[in-house]
Design a protein around this motif. Structure first.
Motif, mmCIF file in Angstrom:
data_model
loop_
_atom_site.group_PDB
_atom_site.id
_atom_site.type_symbol
_atom_site.label_atom_id
_atom_site.label_comp_id
_atom_site.label_asym_id
_atom_site.label_seq_id
_atom_site.Cartn_x
_atom_site.Cartn_y
_atom_site.Cartn_z
ATOM 1 N N LEU A 291 0.491 -1.087 -0.494
ATOM 2 C CA LEU A 291 -0.033 0.261 0.114
ATOM 3 C C LEU A 291 0.400 0.709 0.204
ATOM 4 C CD1 LEU A 291 -2.898 1.063 0.345
ATOM 5 C CD2 LEU A 291 -2.720 1.043 2.852
ATOM 6 N N SER A 292 1.819 1.134 0.795
ATOM 7 C CA SER A 292 2.600 2.751 1.417
ATOM 8 C C SER A 292 3.317 2.630 -0.536
ATOM 9 C CB SER A 292 3.756 2.586 2.251
ATOM 10 O OG SER A 292 4.590 3.062 2.143
ATOM 11 N N THR A 293 4.042 2.387 -1.303
ATOM 12 C CA THR A 293 4.793 1.473 -2.387
ATOM 13 C C THR A 293 3.603 2.060 -3.657
ATOM 14 O OG1 THR A 293 6.376 -0.351 -2.260
ATOM 15 C CG2 THR A 293 5.611 0.546 -4.328
ATOM 16 N N ILE A 294 2.282 1.500 -3.529
ATOM 17 C CA ILE A 294 1.392 2.618 -4.646
ATOM 18 C C ILE A 294 1.024 3.470 -4.166
ATOM 19 C CG2 ILE A 294 -1.120 2.085 -5.632
ATOM 20 C CD1 ILE A 294 0.722 -0.320 -6.371
ATOM 21 N N LYS A 295 0.508 3.750 -3.046
ATOM 22 C CA LYS A 295 0.283 5.410 -2.348
ATOM 23 C C LYS A 295 1.592 6.667 -2.970
ATOM 24 C CE LYS A 295 -2.899 4.541 1.794
ATOM 25 N NZ LYS A 295 -2.502 5.207 2.657
ATOM 26 N N ASN A 296 2.522 5.814 -3.009
ATOM 27 C CA ASN A 296 3.886 6.623 -3.689
ATOM 28 C C ASN A 296 4.529 6.782 -4.933
ATOM 29 O OD1 ASN A 296 5.218 6.888 -0.204
ATOM 30 N ND2 ASN A 296 6.284 5.569 -0.625
ATOM 31 N N LYS A 297 3.900 5.500 -5.280
ATOM 32 C CA LYS A 297 4.230 5.348 -6.606
ATOM 33 C C LYS A 297 2.809 7.029 -7.432
ATOM 34 C CE LYS A 297 4.451 2.584 -10.535
ATOM 35 N NZ LYS A 297 3.253 3.143 -11.529
ATOM 36 N N ILE A 298 1.675 6.943 -7.048
ATOM 37 C CA ILE A 298 -0.014 7.815 -7.671
ATOM 38 C C ILE A 298 1.198 9.323 -7.203
ATOM 39 C CG2 ILE A 298 -2.480 8.064 -7.429
ATOM 40 C CD1 ILE A 298 -2.482 5.101 -6.405
ATOM 41 N N ALA A 299 1.239 9.370 -5.698
ATOM 42 C CA ALA A 299 1.514 10.503 -5.523
ATOM 43 C C ALA A 299 3.102 11.191 -6.298
ATOM 44 C CB ALA A 299 2.451 10.923 -3.619
ATOM 45 N N ASP A 300 3.564 10.616 -6.842
ATOM 46 C CA ASP A 300 4.805 11.098 -7.604
ATOM 47 C C ASP A 300 4.389 11.615 -9.063
ATOM 48 O OD1 ASP A 300 6.801 10.461 -5.973
ATOM 49 O OD2 ASP A 300 7.452 8.450 -6.834
ATOM 50 N N GLU A 301 3.163 10.403 -9.437
ATOM 51 C CA GLU A 301 2.649 10.544 -10.993
ATOM 52 C C GLU A 301 1.675 11.481 -11.088
ATOM 53 O OE1 GLU A 301 1.296 10.956 -14.954
ATOM 54 O OE2 GLU A 301 2.535 10.232 -13.877
ATOM 55 N N ASN A 302 1.136 12.220 -9.216
ATOM 56 C CA ASN A 302 0.727 13.399 -9.166
ATOM 57 C C ASN A 302 1.070 14.633 -9.447
ATOM 58 O OD1 ASN A 302 -2.202 12.321 -9.112
ATOM 59 N ND2 ASN A 302 -2.110 12.317 -7.093
ATOM 60 N N ILE A 303 2.318 14.765 -8.943
ATOM 61 C CA ILE A 303 3.202 15.785 -8.759
ATOM 62 C C ILE A 303 3.746 16.084 -10.466
ATOM 63 C CG2 ILE A 303 5.762 16.204 -8.035
ATOM 64 C CD1 ILE A 303 4.726 14.750 -6.029
ATOM 65 N N ARG A 304 4.201 15.191 -11.227
ATOM 66 C CA ARG A 304 4.940 14.841 -12.591
ATOM 67 C C ARG A 304 3.483 15.883 -13.098
ATOM 68 N NH1 ARG A 304 6.832 9.236 -11.533
ATOM 69 N NH2 ARG A 304 5.528 8.836 -11.961
ATOM 70 N N ARG A 305 2.335 15.580 -13.310
ATOM 71 C CA ARG A 305 1.202 15.976 -13.574
ATOM 72 C C ARG A 305 0.823 17.117 -13.686
ATOM 73 N NH1 ARG A 305 -2.324 11.963 -12.706
ATOM 74 N NH2 ARG A 305 -3.401 13.106 -11.481
ATOM 75 N N THR A 306 1.136 17.001 -12.678
ATOM 76 C CA THR A 306 1.494 18.959 -12.199
ATOM 77 C C THR A 306 1.971 19.707 -12.780
ATOM 78 O OG1 THR A 306 -0.171 18.009 -10.043
ATOM 79 C CG2 THR A 306 0.618 20.707 -10.752
ATOM 80 N N LYS A 307 3.651 19.297 -12.833
ATOM 81 C CA LYS A 307 4.559 20.195 -13.126
ATOM 82 C C LYS A 307 4.606 20.068 -14.710
ATOM 83 C CE LYS A 307 7.657 18.909 -9.764
ATOM 84 N NZ LYS A 307 9.643 18.553 -10.048
ATOM 85 N N GLY B 240 1.474 20.195 -16.588
ATOM 86 C CA GLY B 240 0.525 21.083 -17.437
ATOM 87 C C GLY B 240 -0.214 20.563 -18.348
ATOM 88 N N ASP B 241 -0.270 21.765 -19.716
ATOM 89 C CA ASP B 241 -1.537 21.264 -20.472
ATOM 90 C C ASP B 241 -0.722 20.281 -21.765
ATOM 91 O OD1 ASP B 241 -3.086 22.558 -19.555
ATOM 92 O OD2 ASP B 241 -3.170 24.376 -20.827
ATOM 93 N N LYS B 242 0.220 20.257 -21.252
ATOM 94 C CA LYS B 242 1.492 19.211 -22.023
ATOM 95 C C LYS B 242 1.445 17.354 -22.462
ATOM 96 C CE LYS B 242 5.246 22.616 -21.775
ATOM 97 N NZ LYS B 242 7.058 22.396 -21.223
ATOM 98 N N THR B 243 1.537 17.254 -23.383
ATOM 99 C CA THR B 243 0.751 15.659 -23.317
ATOM 100 C C THR B 243 2.330 15.075 -22.670
ATOM 101 O OG1 THR B 243 1.766 15.059 -25.721
ATOM 102 C CG2 THR B 243 -0.321 16.234 -25.350
ATOM 103 N N GLN B 244 2.378 14.019 -22.341
ATOM 104 C CA GLN B 244 3.868 12.933 -21.990
ATOM 105 C C GLN B 244 4.474 12.578 -22.953
ATOM 106 O OE1 GLN B 244 1.367 9.590 -20.869
ATOM 107 N NE2 GLN B 244 1.701 9.955 -18.061
ATOM 108 N N MET B 245 4.366 12.924 -24.551
ATOM 109 C CA MET B 245 5.036 12.928 -25.100
ATOM 110 C C MET B 245 5.637 14.272 -25.618
ATOM 111 S SD MET B 245 6.267 11.031 -27.797
ATOM 112 C CE MET B 245 5.597 9.361 -27.052
ATOM 113 N N GLN B 246 5.033 15.134 -25.405
ATOM 114 C CA GLN B 246 5.291 16.359 -25.656
ATOM 115 C C GLN B 246 6.494 16.624 -24.331
ATOM 116 O OE1 GLN B 246 2.278 18.817 -25.511
ATOM 117 N NE2 GLN B 246 1.583 19.161 -27.671
#
Length: 249
Positions: free
Chosen positions: A131-147, A149-155
């Protein structure tokens, strides 16, 4: 604010669905949650009477005077709630929607998290550590998504390659403009390859990245049997034209 449109039949507060066991009920709720991007956990339960579900970001942290908390998932008092209840007359479990609202966007790539859980279970990792591993992974993805912005992952990927001096080339589908092949290597890798060009190894891996594309890795070998990376290629398919394109470049 997101809602669970897939579960609109629950909104009137009536109990729906019938499950022959408590565990079947739990599995169903959590599987539906993962399917639309939310992690659903048990808030409280009376084993032979009811079980209440909430989002893993429901509630708020209770801080104590002399303690600090380091967690991968931020609790933001998400109001979503489901309740399952046992009926003795039918010897079954039913479920109803108590509050359908979510105050945050769904997480991405929960399919990858499911595979991660399966891998950790195979390695006998304790549930609380999973559970701790999954939560950390989701949190990291949320941080990356915030950084991001509107850009796609490939961009973001293409900007990273350009800004860090990678040699790269891509090819898109002529009709859909969807990226099909992406070749990239670092100039330092090419310098090492020019010094040790005698042995080259190539291998493609599958389902190891979020793009679900075969990843071709090209490596070289030094006279001391040390390997080094030469280049990487995302390929739409592992077919001869894709290999030809990558190697010609």
């Amino acid at each position: 604010m997101a809602n669970w449109e897939e579960w609109t039949s629950f909104y009137d507060g009536t109990y729906y669905e019938v499950f022959n066991s408590r565990q079947n009920l739990i599995d169903w709720v959590q599987n539906v949650g993962r399917g639309i991007g939310y992690v659903i956990v048990i808030k409280n339960s009376r084993r032979n009477y009811n079980v209440v579900f909430q989002c893993d970001r429901g509630g708020v942290y209770r801080s104590t005077k002399n303690s600090t908390r380091n967690t991968g998932t931020e609790k933001i008092n998400c109001p979503f709630k489901l309740e399952g209840r046992y009926t003795a007359s039918g010897d079954s479990w039913n479920v109803k929607m108590v509050c359908e609202m979510q105050n945050h966007q769904p997480a991405l790539y929960l399919e990858d998290e499911t595979r991660l859980v399966e891998d950790l279970l195979d390695k006998n990792v304790k549930p609380k550590d999973i559970l701790s591993t999954i939560k950390n992974k989701i949190a990291d993805e949320n941080i990356r998504r915030t950084k991001r912005g509107d850009k796609t992952q490939m961009q973001v990927v293409m900007e990273f390659l350009q800004h860090n001096g990678f040699v790269h080339e891509s090819r898109a589908n002529a009709s859909t403009n969807e990226l099909e092949n992406l070749f990239f290597d670092h100039p330092k890798s090419l310098e090492i390859w020019r010094a040790f060009p005698h042995v080259v190894l190539m291998d493609a891996t599958y389902n190891t990245n979020m793009y679900k594309l075969p990843l071709l890795e090209i490596v070289g070998v030094t006279p001391t049997n040390m390997t080094f990376c030469i280049a990487f290629v995302y390929m739409h398919k592992e077919k001869k034209p894709n290999y030809t394109w990558a190697l010609d470049y």
